[in-house]
Motif scaffolding. Structure first.
Motif, mmCIF file in Angstrom:
data_model
loop_
_atom_site.group_PDB
_atom_site.id
_atom_site.type_symbol
_atom_site.label_atom_id
_atom_site.label_comp_id
_atom_site.label_asym_id
_atom_site.label_seq_id
_atom_site.Cartn_x
_atom_site.Cartn_y
_atom_site.Cartn_z
ATOM 1 N N ILE A 1 5.291 0.531 -7.897
ATOM 2 C CA ILE A 1 4.796 1.772 -7.287
ATOM 3 C C ILE A 1 4.217 2.702 -8.345
ATOM 4 C CG2 ILE A 1 5.530 3.871 -6.084
ATOM 5 C CD1 ILE A 1 7.518 2.019 -4.518
ATOM 6 N N VAL A 2 4.918 2.863 -9.452
ATOM 7 C CA VAL A 2 4.420 3.720 -10.542
ATOM 8 C C VAL A 2 3.082 3.191 -11.035
ATOM 9 C CG1 VAL A 2 4.822 4.477 -12.926
ATOM 10 C CG2 VAL A 2 6.674 4.584 -11.248
ATOM 11 N N ASP A 3 2.964 1.864 -11.178
ATOM 12 C CA ASP A 3 1.687 1.259 -11.598
ATOM 13 C C ASP A 3 0.575 1.553 -10.592
ATOM 14 O OD1 ASP A 3 2.867 0.253 -13.873
ATOM 15 O OD2 ASP A 3 3.109 -1.787 -13.069
ATOM 16 N N MET A 4 0.905 1.513 -9.301
ATOM 17 C CA MET A 4 -0.088 1.800 -8.269
ATOM 18 C C MET A 4 -0.580 3.242 -8.372
ATOM 19 S SD MET A 4 1.660 -0.305 -5.117
ATOM 20 C CE MET A 4 0.386 -0.064 -3.892
ATOM 21 N N PHE A 5 0.342 4.172 -8.628
ATOM 22 C CA PHE A 5 -0.064 5.568 -8.824
ATOM 23 C C PHE A 5 -0.879 5.714 -10.106
ATOM 24 C CE2 PHE A 5 3.202 6.729 -5.682
ATOM 25 C CZ PHE A 5 2.568 7.770 -5.010
ATOM 26 N N SER A 6 -0.438 5.066 -11.176
ATOM 27 C CA SER A 6 -1.163 5.152 -12.451
ATOM 28 C C SER A 6 -2.578 4.610 -12.338
ATOM 29 C CB SER A 6 -0.419 4.378 -13.545
ATOM 30 O OG SER A 6 0.805 4.997 -13.834
ATOM 31 N N THR B 1 0.834 -1.195 0.000
ATOM 32 C CA THR B 1 0.000 0.000 0.000
ATOM 33 C C THR B 1 0.874 1.253 0.000
ATOM 34 O OG1 THR B 1 -0.165 -0.049 2.418
ATOM 35 C CG2 THR B 1 -1.990 -1.032 1.184
ATOM 36 N N ILE B 2 0.275 2.341 -0.447
ATOM 37 C CA ILE B 2 0.929 3.649 -0.475
ATOM 38 C C ILE B 2 0.131 4.580 0.416
ATOM 39 C CG2 ILE B 2 1.424 5.663 -1.912
ATOM 40 C CD1 ILE B 2 1.978 3.696 -4.214
ATOM 41 N N TYR C 1 5.126 12.938 -1.535
ATOM 42 C CA TYR C 1 5.879 12.242 -0.504
ATOM 43 C C TYR C 1 4.961 11.171 0.081
ATOM 44 C CZ TYR C 1 8.918 16.291 -0.927
ATOM 45 O OH TYR C 1 9.744 17.271 -1.412
ATOM 46 N N PHE C 2 5.494 9.976 0.263
ATOM 47 C CA PHE C 2 4.636 8.881 0.703
ATOM 48 C C PHE C 2 5.425 7.805 1.420
ATOM 49 C CE2 PHE C 2 6.174 7.909 -3.512
ATOM 50 C CZ PHE C 2 6.437 6.545 -3.516
ATOM 51 N N ILE C 3 4.675 6.962 2.101
ATOM 52 C CA ILE C 3 5.243 5.766 2.726
ATOM 53 C C ILE C 3 4.705 4.574 1.956
ATOM 54 C CG2 ILE C 3 5.346 4.341 4.810
ATOM 55 C CD1 ILE C 3 4.843 6.939 6.410
ATOM 56 N N TYR C 4 5.613 3.761 1.453
ATOM 57 C CA TYR C 4 5.235 2.535 0.752
ATOM 58 C C TYR C 4 5.477 1.367 1.697
ATOM 59 C CZ TYR C 4 5.647 -1.477 -2.369
ATOM 60 O OH TYR C 4 5.505 -2.708 -2.953
ATOM 61 N N VAL C 5 4.450 0.548 1.884
ATOM 62 C CA VAL C 5 4.586 -0.662 2.686
ATOM 63 C C VAL C 5 4.757 -1.814 1.701
ATOM 64 C CG1 VAL C 5 3.557 -2.152 4.441
ATOM 65 C CG2 VAL C 5 3.106 0.316 4.477
ATOM 66 N N ASP C 6 5.934 -2.441 1.718
ATOM 67 C CA ASP C 6 6.203 -3.513 0.753
ATOM 68 C C ASP C 6 5.496 -4.807 1.157
ATOM 69 O OD1 ASP C 6 7.798 -4.809 2.688
ATOM 70 O OD2 ASP C 6 9.680 -4.079 1.825
ATOM 71 N N GLY C 7 5.667 -5.827 0.360
ATOM 72 C CA GLY C 7 4.993 -7.103 0.574
ATOM 73 C C GLY C 7 5.316 -7.774 1.896
ATOM 74 N N SER C 8 6.482 -7.446 2.461
ATOM 75 C CA SER C 8 6.857 -8.041 3.744
ATOM 76 C C SER C 8 6.478 -7.155 4.930
ATOM 77 C CB SER C 8 8.355 -8.339 3.764
ATOM 78 O OG SER C 8 9.096 -7.140 3.703
ATOM 79 N N GLY C 9 5.836 -6.014 4.655
ATOM 80 C CA GLY C 9 5.392 -5.133 5.723
ATOM 81 C C GLY C 9 6.380 -4.055 6.130
ATOM 82 N N LYS C 10 7.520 -3.947 5.434
ATOM 83 C CA LYS C 10 8.500 -2.905 5.749
ATOM 84 C C LYS C 10 8.056 -1.577 5.142
ATOM 85 C CE LYS C 10 12.437 -5.995 5.995
ATOM 86 N NZ LYS C 10 13.635 -6.453 5.298
#
Length: 116
Positions: free
Chosen positions: A108-113, A15-16, A63-72
């Protein structure tokens, strides 16, 4: 700008969470405290696009926080130059978890798109 970590209940993988947007002329803080965030949605993208089209603005930095697949959590930024036109040259991870790879950047770019 240092952002406090996300609360566990909002920390879903892949998630972003938008924290701030800036186009050089004006900026938009998310929440009253300046340490808040909201999960990315189409309204953030509409605001960012509108900001990028203001007089004298060449882009909007999101500016954003990206939570990767492992939760970081990764504190990142991306520039919206125009509709579905992103510049990731300044996307760098300020977190000690390390840099994200190019496959993750593309995701991430795909998620924004997808929100445009």
């Amino acid at each position: 700008m240092e952002i406090a970590g996300l609360k566990e209940e909002t920390k879903k993988p892949n998630t972003i969470h938008v924290t701030r947007m800036d186009n050089g002329n004006s900026d938009m803080q998310i929440g009253a405290s300046g340490n808040d965030s909201e999960e990315l949605d189409r309204y953030h993208m509409e605001d960012a696009l509108e900001m990028s089209q203001e007089k004298y603005a060449s882009a909007t930095t999101i500016y954003f926080i990206y939570v990767d697949g492992s939760g970081k959590e990764h504190e990142l930024q991306i520039d919206l130059v125009g509709e579905n036109d992103f510049d990731i040259s300044n996307m760098s991870d300020d977190n000690p978890h390390g840099e994200i790879g190019s496959a993750e950047e593309n995701k991430i770019v795909d998620m924004f798109s997808d929100m445009s």
